[in-house]
Design a protein around this motif. Structure first.
Motif, PDB file in Angstrom:
ATOM      1  N   VAL A   1     -12.375 -17.037   7.540  1.00  0.00           N
ATOM      2  CA  VAL A   1     -10.949 -16.712   7.468  1.00  0.00           C
ATOM      3  C   VAL A   1     -10.346 -16.939   8.847  1.00  0.00           C
ATOM      4  O   VAL A   1     -10.651 -16.207   9.785  1.00  0.00           O
ATOM      5  CB  VAL A   1     -10.705 -15.251   7.048  1.00  0.00           C
ATOM      6  N   PRO A   2      -9.485 -17.971   8.996  1.00  0.00           N
ATOM      7  CA  PRO A   2      -8.798 -18.167  10.273  1.00  0.00           C
ATOM      8  C   PRO A   2      -7.497 -17.365  10.295  1.00  0.00           C
ATOM      9  O   PRO A   2      -6.747 -17.347   9.319  1.00  0.00           O
ATOM     10  CB  PRO A   2      -8.523 -19.667  10.294  1.00  0.00           C
ATOM     11  N   MET A   3      -7.265 -16.682  11.400  1.00  0.00           N
ATOM     12  CA  MET A   3      -6.035 -15.897  11.549  1.00  0.00           C
ATOM     13  C   MET A   3      -5.469 -16.106  12.939  1.00  0.00           C
ATOM     14  O   MET A   3      -6.219 -16.131  13.916  1.00  0.00           O
ATOM     15  CB  MET A   3      -6.322 -14.407  11.324  1.00  0.00           C
ATOM     16  N   ALA A   4      -4.162 -16.225  13.017  1.00  0.00           N
ATOM     17  CA  ALA A   4      -3.497 -16.376  14.314  1.00  0.00           C
ATOM     18  C   ALA A   4      -3.538 -15.049  15.063  1.00  0.00           C
ATOM     19  O   ALA A   4      -3.517 -13.977  14.464  1.00  0.00           O
ATOM     20  CB  ALA A   4      -2.052 -16.816  14.118  1.00  0.00           C
ATOM     21  N   TYR A   5      -3.624 -15.134  16.379  1.00  0.00           N
ATOM     22  CA  TYR A   5      -3.556 -13.933  17.201  1.00  0.00           C
ATOM     23  C   TYR A   5      -2.133 -13.392  17.196  1.00  0.00           C
ATOM     24  O   TYR A   5      -1.165 -14.149  17.069  1.00  0.00           O
ATOM     25  CB  TYR A   5      -3.956 -14.248  18.646  1.00  0.00           C
ATOM     26  N   ASN A   6      -1.996 -12.083  17.352  1.00  0.00           N
ATOM     27  CA  ASN A   6      -0.679 -11.482  17.513  1.00  0.00           C
ATOM     28  C   ASN A   6      -0.113 -11.914  18.855  1.00  0.00           C
ATOM     29  O   ASN A   6      -0.857 -12.147  19.807  1.00  0.00           O
ATOM     30  CB  ASN A   6      -0.765  -9.950  17.481  1.00  0.00           C
TER      31      ASN A   6
ATOM     32  N   VAL B   1      -6.972 -16.150  28.861  1.00  0.00           N
ATOM     33  CA  VAL B   1      -8.134 -16.001  27.980  1.00  0.00           C
ATOM     34  C   VAL B   1      -7.775 -16.433  26.563  1.00  0.00           C
ATOM     35  O   VAL B   1      -8.490 -17.211  25.942  1.00  0.00           O
ATOM     36  CB  VAL B   1      -8.654 -14.545  27.987  1.00  0.00           C
ATOM     37  N   ILE B   2      -6.675 -15.930  26.063  1.00  0.00           N
ATOM     38  CA  ILE B   2      -6.184 -16.304  24.735  1.00  0.00           C
ATOM     39  C   ILE B   2      -4.889 -17.074  24.924  1.00  0.00           C
ATOM     40  O   ILE B   2      -3.921 -16.560  25.486  1.00  0.00           O
ATOM     41  CB  ILE B   2      -5.957 -15.073  23.844  1.00  0.00           C
ATOM     42  N   LYS B   3      -4.883 -18.304  24.471  1.00  0.00           N
ATOM     43  CA  LYS B   3      -3.724 -19.176  24.643  1.00  0.00           C
ATOM     44  C   LYS B   3      -2.984 -19.353  23.324  1.00  0.00           C
ATOM     45  O   LYS B   3      -3.543 -19.126  22.252  1.00  0.00           O
ATOM     46  CB  LYS B   3      -4.163 -20.545  25.181  1.00  0.00           C
ATOM     47  N   THR B   4      -1.740 -19.780  23.412  1.00  0.00           N
ATOM     48  CA  THR B   4      -0.957 -20.067  22.229  1.00  0.00           C
ATOM     49  C   THR B   4      -1.675 -21.140  21.414  1.00  0.00           C
ATOM     50  O   THR B   4      -2.118 -22.143  21.958  1.00  0.00           O
ATOM     51  CB  THR B   4       0.446 -20.568  22.618  1.00  0.00           C
ATOM     52  N   GLY B   5      -1.818 -20.922  20.135  1.00  0.00           N
ATOM     53  CA  GLY B   5      -2.515 -21.869  19.264  1.00  0.00           C
ATOM     54  C   GLY B   5      -3.954 -21.485  18.988  1.00  0.00           C
ATOM     55  O   GLY B   5      -4.579 -22.031  18.087  1.00  0.00           O
ATOM     56  N   ASP B   6      -4.507 -20.551  19.770  1.00  0.00           N
ATOM     57  CA  ASP B   6      -5.865 -20.088  19.506  1.00  0.00           C
ATOM     58  C   ASP B   6      -5.888 -19.331  18.182  1.00  0.00           C
ATOM     59  O   ASP B   6      -4.899 -18.700  17.793  1.00  0.00           O
ATOM     60  CB  ASP B   6      -6.369 -19.177  20.620  1.00  0.00           C
TER      61      ASP B   6
END
Length: 120
Positions: free
Chosen positions: A50-55, A63-68
């Motif tokens: 299950v792929p889910m976008a980060y909040n 560490v967490i970039k847009t699109g991850d």
């Protein structure tokens, strides 16, 4: 000895991922032995995920970039533990795995693999 609680949690996670997820692949590329040479070996493992976008509040730009994507991968039936350097295919996109958490609460039973994927 494995704790039966974690086996039940693993089964519950697998059931939910199967119900709401999709079939994808986790691909591992193994570099050849430098002394022998040859080409890298690429092995694809079928996985339910299950792929889910980060909040937006989780995206810090380093560490967490847009699109991850945060990808939940069922541990049931998966022959490997996904980790950095592997690739996950979901939603028609290939994501390079940046970080991985196998959720080994008892040290033996992977409940669910949660990975951070970045478009490859």
């Amino acid at each position: 000895m494995a704790n039966p609680l974690y086996a039940r949690l693993q089964a519950t996670a697998a059931r939910l991922i199967k119900a709401y997820g999709q079939t994808g692949t986790v691909t591992r590329i193994v570099e050849p032995d430098p002394s022998v040479g040859g080409d890298p070996t690429e092995t694809a493992y079928t996985a339910t995920l299950v792929p889910m976008a980060y909040n937006a509040r989780e995206i810090d730009g380093t560490v967490i970039k847009t699109g991850d994507m945060q990808i939940y991968i069922s541990a049931v039936g998966l022959a490997i533990t996904p980790g950095p350097g592997d690739y996950a295919t979901a939603n028609g996109n290939t994501y390079r795995i940046i970080n991985s958490d196998p959720n080994l609460y008892d040290g033996q039973t992977p409940v669910v693999h949660i990975v951070q994927g970045r478009i490859a």
